[in-house]
Design an enzyme around this catalytic site. Structure first.
Site, PDB file in Angstrom:
ATOM      1  N   SER A   1      37.807  42.771  34.854  1.00  0.00           N
ATOM      2  CA  SER A   1      39.095  42.369  35.430  1.00  0.00           C
ATOM      3  C   SER A   1      39.205  40.862  35.617  1.00  0.00           C
ATOM      4  O   SER A   1      40.299  40.350  35.873  1.00  0.00           O
ATOM      5  CB  SER A   1      39.319  43.079  36.771  1.00  0.00           C
ATOM      6  OG  SER A   1      38.362  42.664  37.724  1.00  0.00           O
TER       7      SER A   1
ATOM      8  N   LYS B   1      43.728  43.073  45.867  1.00  0.00           N
ATOM      9  CA  LYS B   1      43.463  41.708  45.402  1.00  0.00           C
ATOM     10  C   LYS B   1      44.557  40.743  45.850  1.00  0.00           C
ATOM     11  O   LYS B   1      44.278  39.630  46.335  1.00  0.00           O
ATOM     12  CB  LYS B   1      43.347  41.708  43.877  1.00  0.00           C
ATOM     13  CG  LYS B   1      42.102  42.425  43.365  1.00  0.00           C
ATOM     14  CD  LYS B   1      42.072  42.474  41.857  1.00  0.00           C
ATOM     15  CE  LYS B   1      40.794  43.156  41.358  1.00  0.00           C
ATOM     16  NZ  LYS B   1      40.746  43.257  39.882  1.00  0.00           N
TER      17      LYS B   1
END
Length: 821
Positions: free
Chosen positions: A669, A712
């Protein structure tokens, strides 16, 4: 302008900036057609389980023994309740199972017999045998105390005495005729000659003529021989006497037992196995009538194995008991059993022992059933993970399913170890449908590693964990919430609270176009919301109560998250949220601790120099990078070569690292932010530090979706908020992750006010444009990028490195040639 030009281009306007409606898809409480969930009916089956119901219906209806069921679902309360409810509905249409009783085996006491009886008849037999023993203990002594028995016994005793006396009298008469006296001495019986009724002394005997002495000696020897024959005959007479007494006792007992069991035989005349058992009981009682008479009447009084008459008495009567192993009386249908602790003994039963004066004793009365016995004829539910934590239990379960019978064994017997002597109980025939509930990964592991598992569990039930988001499905979820509220006696939720729960379920699903259903924490959320409503004195749970429960749950779990933010504030962990840096970007990762997940920014840096086209992953070099992370870094090298070095060498060596990272790095990611840092270092382009980035990238520069996008974004937002929001900070995410956004309300408010931004990008070029403020630049017909662009700067730097590499190679070749000359 040429590739080597460095003219600054006009700043580009931010593209792909999301508005507040895009970062959190709200649910309109006004669309719910109720005021509180108390108005809604219960929902028997969770929404979206049509395929699971179809598989369950097939699994429970097929009668072949090897079609057991594996349900793909965590064994949470709600999932388990759904499966159990379905099984109970099916079980209600089936007949109740038989009673199972263990009885004494009079032919082989170490092998108790299992009786299968119609429901309720086992309890009848047990109670009837208890009454029979009690009646026999009272009636048999009375039968042996009546006048008829005493007269008959006295006659037998007199006959024995008479026979003994007659033989002795005959011997004595013969001795008198031969002038021999029979004298009883302390050491036995002696013979002596007499004369005129007086015993001759040894001195007078020696004075007799020799012929007379010989005649007397021969006579005495004959009498002694006769006496020896009589003495040898006495045990035979005694044996006959005892046998006559036993036969008398048997006759008396037989009459009493037959009279007392007549009603019992009539009650169980329709059950041949019981009739066989009762006949064996009668024979044993007749043969062991002394047990009922006690020491006074029986004369022998059995002692048990530990020398205690009372204990022996109890143990003697225990063999006439009936161990009602499984009692199905009162059941309206087949059983549905869930065993929460699937150990060997809790599944197949156990053999208990009692301690008596240091000795361990057991018998068939101490056999205890397991879950397989209690669920026999119905359904047994087990948590697959818990079952596999007990490997012996798993093997015992498979053995029972394969054999079609349940055999009770101790662990010592299973492992072939020496142990106490235990009953070898007759196995019980097994007719059951087993349902294992567990995760998908465990099913696949068992299928691959254990061939027997695949043969036994041929029906897979895939329990759905999410459904599409729609008004109809929202109402179904609301009914499911109403069912849980009533089941746990909670305060009802109003429509606003339900809407907040639905938004929470959308976030839990990881997709704002879906609802998570039957999540393990949903019941806990409802309970905690009910608690906070009660603390406020409210009888109805509102959206504020639900939000308070969510916030309080996070505060109870976020200690590590708060400590990490504190270290950033104190400068221990360096994360910049302002300014620009070359070769440095803020990446985002997700950390999960104890069920709580949060986002944390990481500083990623890149360095470049002249080299042979290698991109060094420092994490991998020190074995702190996982395979997926290493794959992502290798993709970067593929991207650079494919875009900038199709026709020539890539004369570059670069290194990438997660700064201040001291643990394993896994996942791809962060591959996009690594690429941004790498391009910045190559093109010497400063990157905005007020933007954090997440997303993976392919070799063509397309940005791909990642997980944990909400955590996030919120992690970087919290960090920026603590350092004061400037209106410029934000996060760059993959465009394919927009449908996953369900951000916290404070983040949504900041986005709506323009104090924080969320950008969605499709390509690396879009991301670099946001981070640098420069256009990405498109190649012309010759494949050259214009100056003043990101790609132009990168290509120009790589071209200079290539020229430098060529010049160095020529100079080294020239120096080599000079040395050879």
């Amino acid at each position: 302008m040429s590739n080597d030009g460095q003219m600054a281009a006009a700043p580009v306007a931010p593209s792909g900036r999301l508005d507040a409606a895009q970062v959190r898809r709200r649910f309109d409480a006004r669309s719910l057609p109720f005021e509180t969930v108390s108005e809604l009916e219960d929902l028997a089956v969770p929404p979206g389980q049509e395929l699971a119901i179809e598989a369950l219906r097939f699994g429970v209806s097929i009668r072949h023994p090897d079609y057991h069921i594996y349900a793909f679902a965590p064994a949470s309360e709600t999932r388990l309740g759904f499966v159990r409810d379905f099984l109970e509905q099916r079980a209600a249409t089936l007949p109740p199972p038989s009673d199972i009783c263990y009885i004494h085996n009079f032919d082989n006491p170490q092998a108790p017999i299992a009786l299968s009886l119609p429901p309720g008849r086992g309890a009848q037999l047990r109670d009837a045998m208890k009454r029979l023993v009690q009646d026999l203990r009272a009636a048999l002594p009375a039968a042996f105390e009546n006048e008829d028995y005493r007269t008959r016994r006295q006659g037998i005793d007199e006959q024995f005495k008479q026979k003994h006396q007659e033989r002795f009298d005959a011997l004595q008469k013969r001795a008198q005729q031969d002038s021999i006296a029979i004298i009883r001495t302390p050491v036995g019986i002696a013979f002596a000659p007499t004369r005129e009724g007086e015993v001759i002394t040894p001195q007078d005997f020696q004075k007799l003529p020799q012929t007379q002495r010989d005649r007397i000696t021969a006579t005495i020897e004959g009498l002694q021989a006769e006496m020896e024959r009589i003495v040898r005959q006495v045990p035979v007479w005694a044996r006959e006497h005892r046998e006559q007494l036993r036969q008398l006792n048997r006759d008396i007992t037989r009459y009493a037992v037959a009279h007392m069991t007549e009603e019992l035989r009539a009650a169980f005349a329709d059950l041949p196995p019981v009739m066989i058992y009762l006949a064996a009981v009668e024979r044993d009682v007749i043969e062991n009538a002394d047990d009922f008479l006690g020491q006074e009447q029986g004369g022998e009084g059995r002692l048990g194995p530990v020398g205690d008459t009372a204990a022996a008495d109890n143990m003697a009567f225990r063999r006439y008991g009936v161990n009602l192993f499984v009692d199905s009386s009162g059941m309206a249908g087949a059983p549905v059993i869930y065993e929460d602790n699937p150990t060997v003994h809790s599944l197949i039963g156990r053999i208990e022992h009692v301690a008596r004066f240091g000795a361990l004793l057991t018998d068939f009365n101490l056999l205890k059933p397991g879950a397989l016995h209690r669920a026999n004829g119905g359904f047994l539910l087990l948590d697959a993970v818990k079952l596999l934590r007990n490997p012996l239990a798993y093997e015992a379960l498979k053995r029972a399913l394969r054999a079609g019978e349940i055999r009770i064994q101790s662990l010592e017997q299973m492992l072939s170890l020496t142990g106490t002597v235990s009953p070898d109980a007759e196995p019980v025939r097994l007719q059951i449908k087993l349902v294992l509930i567990g995760p998908r990964w465990l099913f696949h592991i068992l299928t691959e590693a254990d061939s027997e598992f695949a043969e036994l569990f041929k029906v897979q039930v895939d329990v759905e964990d999410q459904i599409d988001r729609s008004d109809d499905h929202a109402l179904l979820v609301a009914r499911s919430i109403a069912t849980m509220v009533r089941r746990h006696r909670l305060s009802p939720l109003d429509r606003g609270a339900v809407a907040r729960v639905l938004e929470h379920l959308a976030r839990q699903s990881g997709d704002n176009l879906k609802f998570a259903i039957e999540t393990p924490g949903l019941v806990d959320l409802l309970k905690e919301s009910d608690h906070w409503a009660g603390q406020s004195g409210e009888k109805v749970v509102t959206a504020a109560d639900v939000q308070q429960a969510i916030d309080a749950r996070q505060r109870r779990s976020d200690r590590i998250y708060r400590r990490l933010r504190e270290q950033v504030r104190n400068g221990v962990l360096r994360v910049e949220t302002r300014g620009r840096r070359i070769g440095q970007a803020n990446g985002l990762s997700v950390i999960s601790v104890g069920g709580f997940s949060f986002g944390h920014p990481s500083r990623i840096t890149a360095q470049t120099r002249l080299g042979g086209g290698r991109v060094i992953d420092i994490e991998r070099e020190v074995e702190l990078g996982g395979h997926l992370h290493s794959k992502g870094v290798m993709i970067l090298a593929g991207f650079l070569g494919g875009r900038y070095a199709k026709e020539g060498p890539l004369s570059l060596q670069a290194s990438l690292v997660f700064e201040q990272s001291y643990g394993m790095i896994e996942g791809d990611s962060a591959s996009s932010v690594e690429l941004y840092a790498l391009l910045s270092a190559i093109g010497e382009l400063p990157l905005r530090q007020d933007l954090a980035v997440t997303g993976s990238v392919d070799q063509h520069g397309r940005i791909q979706a990642i997980g944990g996008v909400n955590e996030k974004i919120e992690g970087f937002y919290d960090l920026c908020a603590e350092q004061e929001l400037t209106g410029e900070q934000g996060v760059i995410i993959p465009a394919s992750n927009v449908r996953h956004l369900m951000l916290r309300q404070d983040v949504v408010d900041a986005v709506a006010a323009g104090r924080f931004a969320v950008y969605a990008v499709e390509t690396v070029d879009e991301g670099m444009a946001l981070l640098t403020g420069m256009p990405a630049g498109m190649p012309d017909a010759d494949g050259r990028y214009p100056g003043g662009t990101v790609n132009g700067a990168v290509a120009a730097r790589l071209e200079r490195l290539t020229h430098t590499a060529v010049a160095l190679a020529r100079r080294m070749d020239s120096e080599h040639d000079d040395r050879r000359k």
